[in-house]
Motif scaffolding. Structure first.
Motif, PDB file in Angstrom:
ATOM      1  N   ASP A   2       0.857  -1.339  -0.081  1.00 60.34           N
ATOM      2  CA  ASP A   2      -0.046  -0.148   0.075  1.00 60.34           C
ATOM      3  C   ASP A   2       0.915   1.266  -0.005  1.00 60.34           C
ATOM      4  O   ASP A   2       0.352   2.271  -0.582  1.00 60.34           O
ATOM      5  N   ASN A   3       2.136   1.212   0.403  1.00 58.64           N
ATOM      6  CA  ASN A   3       2.838   2.290   0.844  1.00 58.64           C
ATOM      7  C   ASN A   3       4.238   2.077   0.500  1.00 58.64           C
ATOM      8  O   ASN A   3       4.585   0.955   0.482  1.00 58.64           O
ATOM      9  N   LEU A   4       4.971   3.051  -0.032  1.00 61.43           N
ATOM     10  CA  LEU A   4       6.501   2.909  -0.072  1.00 61.43           C
ATOM     11  C   LEU A   4       7.171   4.007   0.520  1.00 61.43           C
ATOM     12  O   LEU A   4       6.624   5.072   0.108  1.00 61.43           O
ATOM     13  N   TYR A   5       8.044   3.941   1.464  1.00 64.38           N
ATOM     14  CA  TYR A   5       8.630   5.023   2.126  1.00 64.38           C
ATOM     15  C   TYR A   5      10.103   5.392   1.354  1.00 64.38           C
ATOM     16  O   TYR A   5      10.884   4.455   1.118  1.00 64.38           O
ATOM     17  N   GLU A 100       0.158   5.627 -10.590  1.00 63.32           N
ATOM     18  CA  GLU A 100      -0.185   4.555  -9.596  1.00 63.32           C
ATOM     19  C   GLU A 100       1.156   4.402  -8.618  1.00 63.32           C
ATOM     20  O   GLU A 100       0.628   4.214  -7.309  1.00 63.32           O
ATOM     21  N   LEU A 101       1.992   4.283  -8.956  1.00 58.37           N
ATOM     22  CA  LEU A 101       3.200   4.083  -7.907  1.00 58.37           C
ATOM     23  C   LEU A 101       3.571   5.249  -7.240  1.00 58.37           C
ATOM     24  O   LEU A 101       3.838   5.147  -5.863  1.00 58.37           O
ATOM     25  N   SER A 103       1.425   7.440  -6.343  1.00 59.82           N
ATOM     26  CA  SER A 103       0.500   7.720  -5.239  1.00 59.82           C
ATOM     27  C   SER A 103       0.746   6.761  -3.903  1.00 59.82           C
ATOM     28  O   SER A 103       0.141   7.096  -2.790  1.00 59.82           O
ATOM     29  N   LYS A 104       1.696   5.877  -4.046  1.00 61.80           N
ATOM     30  CA  LYS A 104       1.890   4.857  -2.729  1.00 61.80           C
ATOM     31  C   LYS A 104       3.199   5.658  -2.123  1.00 61.80           C
ATOM     32  O   LYS A 104       3.501   5.125  -0.965  1.00 61.80           O
ATOM     33  N   LYS A 106       5.566   7.925   0.206  1.00 59.61           N
ATOM     34  CA  LYS A 106       5.538   8.385   1.482  1.00 59.61           C
ATOM     35  C   LYS A 106       6.837   9.004   1.677  1.00 59.61           C
ATOM     36  O   LYS A 106       7.756   8.038   1.926  1.00 59.61           O
TER      37      LYS A 106
END
Length: 109
Positions: A2-5, A100-101, A103-104, A106
């Motif tokens: 869902d997320n990528l930091y 799309e990428l 938006s994930k 952070k």
């Protein structure tokens, strides 16, 4: 996932921020981290020509038994930024996939 930091790490920063005797990065790098340790991380620098240098010896964090011997940290961190580096071509992709990428992502500050 869902997320990528995303951690932007400037040139001159310690490879292991917790170690007083850590080697320092010789260039600006980016560390991508999954929200959970099992998702892993990737540390890389951009060459500005469509390729990146991937530092394969940078762990998700520096708390494993193999990387926690602080008496040898200078040597361990120096090897991490000088050995086992792959140069990879990053294939351009379509705008929808990029959106799309993105938006994930952070950013960590």
């Amino acid at each position: 996932m869902d997320n990528l930091y995303v951690n932007e790490i400037p040139k001159g920063s310690k490879v292991n921020p917790q170690a007083q005797n850590s080697a320092v990065y010789k260039e600006d790098v980016v560390k991508l981290e999954a929200p959970m340790r099992t998702g892993g991380s990737v540390t890389y620098s951009s060459n500005g020509d469509g390729t990146i240098n991937v530092y394969n010896n940078i762990p998700y964090n520096w708390e494993s038994s193999q990387t926690s011997d602080y008496s040898k940290m200078d040597n361990v961190t120096r090897k991490a930024i000088e050995e086992n580096i792959d140069t990879i071509y990053v294939k351009p992709t379509d705008n929808r996939t990029v959106f799309e990428l993105a938006s994930k992502v952070k950013y960590n500050e």
